[in-house]
Design a protein around this motif. Structure first.
Motif: not given
Length: 195
Positions: A137-148, A153-165
């Protein structure tokens, strides 16, 4: 994993090859494919709709060539998505290239279990958890977000989310359309021996 036994949308028949379809064939394989057709059932099927195919392929090319994620991270993402959505074609091809990106047989098998497998280091576990949460559903919980954010980096996290999509969209298309594995490629991603 099961998909349709026959394609719901067949690879484009030779009599229907237009210049636009040939652009799809040549996207990854060059001039030889432009003349003879692609070796890939995906490309031959996508050629039924060249504008959609080329737009999708351009985004896929970004992930393969320009993403801030390592090839290993990309393969973990696509394999987890393929497993979640029962995309036999996606799993077969990407388990082969995952080996080339350095994943072991045990790791490829553990992708099916996800982040809870004891085989993973912290970063792999975190990545697989983020893929699952994104696919749920696109929501990464706070604990997982803190680990990420602690290791990416911000760019890596964005790439991860968009790659999954992106790879989810690809999986849905492959499954719904019924794209078949090419002759000689097994579900494991290894060449199968003729019987």
């Amino acid at each position: 994993m099961t998909e349709a036994k026959t394609p719901r949308i067949a690879p484009l028949a030779r009599a229907e090859w237009t210049e636009a379809a040939r652009d799809v064939f040549a996207f990854w394989e060059g001039d030889e494919a432009r003349e003879k057709g692609s070796r890939s059932n995906t490309m031959m099927t996508l050629a039924n709709h060249p504008p959609l195919a080329l737009a999708s392929l351009d985004l896929g090319k970004y992930f393969i060539l320009n993403s801030t994620l390592s090839p290993r991270q990309q393969k973990l993402i696509v394999l987890r998505v393929a497993h979640r959505y029962n995309s036999t074609y996606q799993w077969g091809h990407n388990s082969l290239t995952a080996r080339q990106a350095g994943l072991t047989e045990a790791e490829i098998a553990a992708v099916r279990t996800g982040g809870s497998s004891p085989i993973w280091n912290r970063e792999d576990r975190m990545l697989l958890t983020a893929v699952d949460q994104t696919c749920d559903g696109g929501k990464i919980d706070d604990a997982a977000w803190a680990e990420l954010t602690a290791v990416m980096s911000c760019q890596q996290i964005m790439d991860l989310i968009h790659a999954a999509g992106y790879f989810t969209m690809v999986a849905w298309g492959l499954v719904a359309i019924g794209v078949q594995l090419e002759d000689g490629l097994s579900l494991s991603g290894r060449a199968s021996k003729p019987e």
